[in-house]
Design a protein around this motif. Sequence first.
Motif, PDB file in Angstrom:
ATOM      1  N   UNK A  48       0.816  -1.213   0.000  1.00  0.00           N
ATOM      2  CA  UNK A  48       0.000   0.000   0.000  1.00  0.00           C
ATOM      3  C   UNK A  48       0.843   1.254   0.000  1.00  0.00           C
ATOM      4  N   UNK A  49       1.930   1.250   0.762  1.00  0.00           N
ATOM      5  CA  UNK A  49       2.800   2.422   0.821  1.00  0.00           C
ATOM      6  C   UNK A  49       3.400   2.727  -0.538  1.00  0.00           C
ATOM      7  N   UNK A  50       3.680   1.678  -1.326  1.00  0.00           N
ATOM      8  CA  UNK A  50       4.323   1.877  -2.626  1.00  0.00           C
ATOM      9  C   UNK A  50       3.341   2.202  -3.739  1.00  0.00           C
ATOM     10  N   UNK A  51       2.076   1.794  -3.594  1.00  0.00           N
ATOM     11  CA  UNK A  51       1.155   1.906  -4.734  1.00  0.00           C
ATOM     12  C   UNK A  51      -0.013   2.863  -4.513  1.00  0.00           C
ATOM     13  N   UNK A  52      -0.415   3.092  -3.288  1.00  0.00           N
ATOM     14  CA  UNK A  52      -1.598   3.920  -3.054  1.00  0.00           C
ATOM     15  C   UNK A  52      -1.245   5.387  -3.305  1.00  0.00           C
ATOM     16  N   UNK A  53      -2.008   6.012  -4.160  1.00  0.00           N
ATOM     17  CA  UNK A  53      -1.811   7.412  -4.529  1.00  0.00           C
ATOM     18  C   UNK A  53      -3.172   8.112  -4.650  1.00  0.00           C
ATOM     19  N   UNK A  54      -3.249   9.403  -4.453  1.00  0.00           N
ATOM     20  CA  UNK A  54      -2.168  10.302  -4.030  1.00  0.00           C
ATOM     21  C   UNK A  54      -1.922  10.202  -2.529  1.00  0.00           C
ATOM     22  N   UNK A  64      -5.755  10.672   2.189  1.00  0.00           N
ATOM     23  CA  UNK A  64      -5.346   9.303   1.821  1.00  0.00           C
ATOM     24  C   UNK A  64      -4.263   8.803   2.772  1.00  0.00           C
ATOM     25  N   UNK A  65      -3.323   9.670   3.107  1.00  0.00           N
ATOM     26  CA  UNK A  65      -2.241   9.263   4.018  1.00  0.00           C
ATOM     27  C   UNK A  65      -2.805   8.891   5.394  1.00  0.00           C
ATOM     28  N   UNK A  66      -3.757   9.695   5.912  1.00  0.00           N
ATOM     29  CA  UNK A  66      -4.353   9.398   7.217  1.00  0.00           C
ATOM     30  C   UNK A  66      -5.122   8.088   7.168  1.00  0.00           C
ATOM     31  N   UNK A  67      -5.908   7.904   6.079  1.00  0.00           N
ATOM     32  CA  UNK A  67      -6.659   6.648   5.949  1.00  0.00           C
ATOM     33  C   UNK A  67      -5.723   5.455   5.816  1.00  0.00           C
ATOM     34  N   UNK A  97     -11.815   0.054  11.213  1.00  0.00           N
ATOM     35  CA  UNK A  97     -10.965  -0.393  10.107  1.00  0.00           C
ATOM     36  C   UNK A  97     -11.752  -0.600   8.824  1.00  0.00           C
ATOM     37  N   UNK A  98     -12.974  -1.175   8.943  1.00  0.00           N
ATOM     38  CA  UNK A  98     -13.812  -1.396   7.752  1.00  0.00           C
ATOM     39  C   UNK A  98     -14.193  -0.058   7.110  1.00  0.00           C
ATOM     40  N   UNK A  99     -14.614   0.905   7.927  1.00  0.00           N
ATOM     41  CA  UNK A  99     -14.997   2.221   7.396  1.00  0.00           C
ATOM     42  C   UNK A  99     -13.793   2.905   6.738  1.00  0.00           C
ATOM     43  N   UNK A 100     -12.619   2.801   7.402  1.00  0.00           N
ATOM     44  CA  UNK A 100     -11.410   3.413   6.837  1.00  0.00           C
ATOM     45  C   UNK A 100     -11.013   2.736   5.530  1.00  0.00           C
ATOM     46  N   UNK A 101     -11.179   1.424   5.423  1.00  0.00           N
ATOM     47  CA  UNK A 101     -10.830   0.709   4.194  1.00  0.00           C
ATOM     48  C   UNK A 101     -11.740   1.130   3.056  1.00  0.00           C
ATOM     49  N   UNK A 102     -13.057   1.252   3.332  1.00  0.00           N
ATOM     50  CA  UNK A 102     -13.989   1.691   2.293  1.00  0.00           C
ATOM     51  C   UNK A 102     -13.664   3.117   1.851  1.00  0.00           C
ATOM     52  N   UNK A 103     -13.359   3.994   2.799  1.00  0.00           N
ATOM     53  CA  UNK A 103     -13.018   5.372   2.451  1.00  0.00           C
ATOM     54  C   UNK A 103     -11.731   5.426   1.646  1.00  0.00           C
ATOM     55  N   UNK A 104     -10.751   4.597   1.980  1.00  0.00           N
ATOM     56  CA  UNK A 104      -9.497   4.583   1.233  1.00  0.00           C
ATOM     57  C   UNK A 104      -9.723   4.126  -0.204  1.00  0.00           C
ATOM     58  N   UNK A 105     -10.597   3.134  -0.394  1.00  0.00           N
ATOM     59  CA  UNK A 105     -10.917   2.686  -1.748  1.00  0.00           C
ATOM     60  C   UNK A 105     -11.538   3.824  -2.552  1.00  0.00           C
ATOM     61  N   UNK A 106     -12.382   4.617  -1.890  1.00  0.00           N
ATOM     62  CA  UNK A 106     -13.054   5.707  -2.597  1.00  0.00           C
ATOM     63  C   UNK A 106     -12.146   6.870  -2.928  1.00  0.00           C
ATOM     64  N   UNK A 107     -11.148   7.144  -2.071  1.00  0.00           N
ATOM     65  CA  UNK A 107     -10.317   8.326  -2.288  1.00  0.00           C
ATOM     66  C   UNK A 107      -9.058   8.046  -3.083  1.00  0.00           C
ATOM     67  N   UNK A 108      -8.521   6.847  -2.990  1.00  0.00           N
ATOM     68  CA  UNK A 108      -7.245   6.568  -3.665  1.00  0.00           C
ATOM     69  C   UNK A 108      -7.486   6.112  -5.095  1.00  0.00           C
ATOM     70  N   UNK A 109      -6.437   6.155  -5.858  1.00  0.00           N
ATOM     71  CA  UNK A 109      -6.515   5.746  -7.260  1.00  0.00           C
ATOM     72  C   UNK A 109      -5.893   4.375  -7.482  1.00  0.00           C
ATOM     73  N   UNK A 110      -5.641   3.645  -6.419  1.00  0.00           N
ATOM     74  CA  UNK A 110      -5.010   2.331  -6.531  1.00  0.00           C
ATOM     75  C   UNK A 110      -5.928   1.270  -5.937  1.00  0.00           C
ATOM     76  N   UNK A 112      -4.976  -1.265  -4.470  1.00  0.00           N
ATOM     77  CA  UNK A 112      -4.332  -1.925  -3.334  1.00  0.00           C
ATOM     78  C   UNK A 112      -5.157  -1.765  -2.056  1.00  0.00           C
ATOM     79  N   UNK A 113      -6.000  -0.737  -2.006  1.00  0.00           N
ATOM     80  CA  UNK A 113      -6.856  -0.540  -0.848  1.00  0.00           C
ATOM     81  C   UNK A 113      -7.776  -1.722  -0.592  1.00  0.00           C
ATOM     82  N   UNK A 114      -8.051  -2.486  -1.646  1.00  0.00           N
ATOM     83  CA  UNK A 114      -8.863  -3.689  -1.465  1.00  0.00           C
ATOM     84  C   UNK A 114      -8.228  -4.654  -0.462  1.00  0.00           C
ATOM     85  N   UNK A 115      -6.902  -4.733  -0.477  1.00  0.00           N
ATOM     86  CA  UNK A 115      -6.225  -5.719   0.384  1.00  0.00           C
ATOM     87  C   UNK A 115      -6.543  -5.474   1.854  1.00  0.00           C
TER      88      UNK A 115
END
Length: 403
Positions: A48-54, A64-67, A97-110, A112-115
């Motif tokens: 996630x650190x290498x692929x999640x952007x922005x 995205x960084x906080x999530x 964690x579930x809410x943060x994962x869903x939010x990360x999927x919505x905000x990031x362009x990668x 990898x948030x699925x993992x």
Amino acid sequence: MPYLRPVPAEQSAPHPGEEPGRDAGARPVPGHDPRVQWAVSLAVVAAGLLTIRPMGTSGRGLAVAVLFAVNSAALLARRLPEHKVPPRLALAWLTLGVVAAAALIGLSSSGTGYLFAFFLAGHIGYRLDTRPALVLAGVCSLLCGAVLYLRLGPGHELLPWMFGLTTGAPVLVGIVNRTQRQAVRAAIDAAESAERAARAEARTAVLTERGRIARDVHDVLAHSLAGINMQLELVDALIDTGDLEKVREAHATAHALVKESLRQAQWTVHALREDVLPLRETLASMLASSGHRDALTVTGTVRELPAPAVQNLLRIAQEALTNAARHAPGAAVDAELAFAPASAALRIRNRPATRPAAPGAGSGMGLIGMRERVALLGGTLTAGPVTEGPHQGDWQVEAVIPQ
């Protein structure tokens, strides 16, 4: 199921997430190597650190960084021992964690948030009970599907947001793992219970053996030493009278008792050995050493008896011969070993004394010890005068051992 080694009862079964050596008695659950799970969690965080952007320090990148940080903390928290995290706190942490994962999927362009969503859903099934686990996994699927659907909007292909609905599926794997963990714990508990039962049985056996040795020591020492002490006290009393003849007689009696004690000690050493002495031959030798040669009669079909039966019958015979010599000095003694289809019986009979018995009473433990020996074998013992038949007037000790 893999081999489970029973462990001491003081050690408790491990909780999910415990590492070996972290707590006293901790043991890893088979199939859940903590090192592997740590490696997988760190690999997901690294990916996630290498692929999640922005990911940045302001705006959408900061969100995205906080999530990402929240998701990483929620994922790594899987390694917290279960007994250190209350159920309500675990539910709150996994929901966050579930809410943060869903939010990360919505905000990031990668993707990898699925993992994070997948691994958290799997741990939900492992950490929570079935009903709340299924509910929270359903919430995870709906949130992830809804985030993707709302982000893509109507008219787009259905696969992306439908794929979001699958994020809760790993909960089933977690539930299976939890069931396996519970089965392993039950097996460990059963093994520990069996170990405790075996220890209790071994302790009982030790106490039983101590009792047997105590009876043997009593049989050898109590009567003999009491008789020797009585004769020596008689010698002291006779010295003051100046009757040297009676002094010599009492001294000779004490000397004979010493010899008898040594002979009985030899019998005890044999009886305490692990090997089994031949019952008939040993009884004949015991009678002969007591001055009653050819006094043994054997009836029925001779057969080998179990070692405990042989040892206890020999000790009973020794005690009976000792009592006969003390209470009926000079009397003839007969012994009979009778084999029946379902039992074996030993009878020791002595006729009335031909000379006065020495004054003094025994400890009273001899007959008690004989009864204890027979009771251990499930048999019966009778001792007393014969009131009828050809042996009327004799004293008889009879031990009957079931086979």
